[in-house]
Design a protein around this motif. Sequence first.
Motif, PDB file in Angstrom:
ATOM      1  N   ARG A 291     -55.899 -36.901  83.256  1.00  0.00           N
ATOM      2  CA  ARG A 291     -55.875 -37.441  81.805  1.00  0.00           C
ATOM      3  C   ARG A 291     -54.421 -37.278  81.155  1.00  0.00           C
ATOM      4  O   ARG A 291     -53.913 -38.019  80.464  1.00  0.00           O
ATOM      5  CB  ARG A 291     -56.761 -36.597  81.025  1.00  0.00           C
ATOM      6  CG  ARG A 291     -58.300 -37.029  81.267  1.00  0.00           C
ATOM      7  CD  ARG A 291     -59.357 -36.396  80.198  1.00  0.00           C
ATOM      8  NE  ARG A 291     -59.251 -34.923  80.438  1.00  0.00           N
ATOM      9  CZ  ARG A 291     -60.110 -34.314  80.980  1.00  0.00           C
ATOM     10  NH1 ARG A 291     -60.990 -35.093  81.965  1.00  0.00           N
ATOM     11  NH2 ARG A 291     -59.990 -32.922  81.155  1.00  0.00           N
ATOM     12  N   GLN A 292     -53.717 -36.046  81.437  1.00  0.00           N
ATOM     13  CA  GLN A 292     -52.503 -35.878  80.992  1.00  0.00           C
ATOM     14  C   GLN A 292     -51.502 -37.020  81.350  1.00  0.00           C
ATOM     15  O   GLN A 292     -50.683 -37.624  80.858  1.00  0.00           O
ATOM     16  CB  GLN A 292     -51.899 -34.459  81.235  1.00  0.00           C
ATOM     17  CG  GLN A 292     -50.826 -34.290  80.447  1.00  0.00           C
ATOM     18  CD  GLN A 292     -50.401 -32.771  80.307  1.00  0.00           C
ATOM     19  OE1 GLN A 292     -50.975 -31.909  80.369  1.00  0.00           O
ATOM     20  NE2 GLN A 292     -49.051 -32.752  80.247  1.00  0.00           N
ATOM     21  N   ARG A 295     -52.110 -40.482  79.913  1.00  0.00           N
ATOM     22  CA  ARG A 295     -51.609 -40.490  78.795  1.00  0.00           C
ATOM     23  C   ARG A 295     -50.090 -40.558  78.541  1.00  0.00           C
ATOM     24  O   ARG A 295     -49.460 -41.563  77.900  1.00  0.00           O
ATOM     25  CB  ARG A 295     -51.944 -39.245  77.826  1.00  0.00           C
ATOM     26  CG  ARG A 295     -53.246 -38.915  77.168  1.00  0.00           C
ATOM     27  CD  ARG A 295     -53.486 -37.974  76.302  1.00  0.00           C
ATOM     28  NE  ARG A 295     -53.212 -36.697  76.844  1.00  0.00           N
ATOM     29  CZ  ARG A 295     -54.224 -36.044  77.426  1.00  0.00           C
ATOM     30  NH1 ARG A 295     -55.669 -36.218  77.344  1.00  0.00           N
ATOM     31  NH2 ARG A 295     -54.133 -34.698  78.253  1.00  0.00           N
ATOM     32  N   SER A 298     -49.529 -44.273  79.778  1.00  0.00           N
ATOM     33  CA  SER A 298     -49.886 -45.317  78.799  1.00  0.00           C
ATOM     34  C   SER A 298     -48.904 -45.563  77.698  1.00  0.00           C
ATOM     35  O   SER A 298     -49.206 -46.110  76.632  1.00  0.00           O
ATOM     36  CB  SER A 298     -51.280 -45.227  78.444  1.00  0.00           C
ATOM     37  OG  SER A 298     -51.395 -43.966  77.636  1.00  0.00           O
ATOM     38  N   GLY A 300     -46.540 -43.922  74.252  1.00  0.00           N
ATOM     39  CA  GLY A 300     -46.773 -43.127  73.148  1.00  0.00           C
ATOM     40  C   GLY A 300     -45.967 -43.428  71.789  1.00  0.00           C
ATOM     41  O   GLY A 300     -45.513 -44.659  71.880  1.00  0.00           O
ATOM     42  N   PRO A 342     -46.472 -37.883  72.918  1.00  0.00           N
ATOM     43  CA  PRO A 342     -47.889 -38.769  73.516  1.00  0.00           C
ATOM     44  C   PRO A 342     -48.590 -38.931  72.044  1.00  0.00           C
ATOM     45  O   PRO A 342     -48.512 -37.928  71.274  1.00  0.00           O
ATOM     46  CB  PRO A 342     -48.502 -37.654  74.405  1.00  0.00           C
ATOM     47  CG  PRO A 342     -47.601 -36.293  73.916  1.00  0.00           C
ATOM     48  CD  PRO A 342     -46.300 -36.742  73.673  1.00  0.00           C
ATOM     49  N   ASN A 344     -51.848 -38.961  71.850  1.00  0.00           N
ATOM     50  CA  ASN A 344     -53.227 -37.970  72.143  1.00  0.00           C
ATOM     51  C   ASN A 344     -52.489 -36.749  72.744  1.00  0.00           C
ATOM     52  O   ASN A 344     -53.034 -36.870  74.157  1.00  0.00           O
ATOM     53  CB  ASN A 344     -54.445 -38.643  72.451  1.00  0.00           C
ATOM     54  CG  ASN A 344     -54.643 -39.779  71.629  1.00  0.00           C
ATOM     55  OD1 ASN A 344     -55.107 -39.732  70.543  1.00  0.00           O
ATOM     56  ND2 ASN A 344     -54.603 -41.052  72.235  1.00  0.00           N
TER      57      ASN A 344
END
Length: 347
Positions: A291-292, A295, A298, A300, A342, A344
């Motif tokens: 997940r990290q 993120r 994708s 930021g 990031p 999120n």
Amino acid sequence: MTAPMTVPPPAAEAPRRAVCILGLGLIGGSLGRALLPTRQVGGWSPGEDSRRLAAAAGFAVADDLPGALRWADERDAIVVLAAELTAFTELLRGIARYAPHSLLTDVGSVKTMVSQQVSTITPQARYVGGHPMAGTAESGFGAGSAELFRGRTWVTTLAEHTDPLAWAEVAAMAIDTGARVVPTTDREHDAAVARISHLPHLMALTLAQAGEQGGPLALRLAAGSFADGTRVAATRPELIRAMCENNIEALVNALDDALAMLGVGRASLASTRSIATAATLGHQARLQFERQRDRRDSGGTLLTLTDPTVDQLLDVGASGGDVVGVGLGQGGSPIEVRAELPENPAP
């Protein structure tokens, strides 16, 4: 993995500084190849074959260390320690004699030890620690590639006394290879790599030996999980020893945690015939890593810092962000740093 963000430089961009690479193996050779389109690249390596191959590739290769350092001093080049960690003492002594005021960085996998060596042997150098998180189990100039660092993380370390302009020069060099820069401290770097690099090397060595002890049949049946888990055990033993034996405190802490987890798993398997807890927690930890990573890939929020302080740069790394562009300026123009944070952050 997505390609690193391309960020246009500011209008008043300074010329890129020459780079002198001491050690022309996998990492040093790849660094030089990546920088050749935009910079003068010189260097030296003790191996004649490496020097010959690097010269054929377009590097300004010296016949000896003093010659390389004189070349660097004449051009006010960034000097990069890219040899094995065990060679750093000799290289730093040469720098202290022939180019004592150099802008100096390295690509070593431990940082506290190197910082201490620099402050002792060549205290006049402007030092910024570096560690590209890239490599293969192969070694030598011939194993290198100009694409080795593209999309990868390049750690830069700072201390209270670090000159932000010196850091910016090193960060710009790393970004020119296609890498994304993560600022942190020596101690935080060493604690992190003990868990995600040095401990995995020890685990790989252990898995390789356990597989071998299973005899010819076990090795004949070994497939993807064994190959993936033992890949880095193919690294030359002296390189593994150098990184692990120079990060003992952090690595022992990581080993204690890993051994405790293995001990709990072994006890559970022996008493309840179950590894449910280990399976669940390990699976969750792997998903958290993915997940990290997703993120980060994708994208930021972009942040621009003008003449940033050391604390501001460290905040970028601590938040899970990357530096994706550095404008060095000229004629008194300020340093401009573009960071991506990031959207999120990880919990």
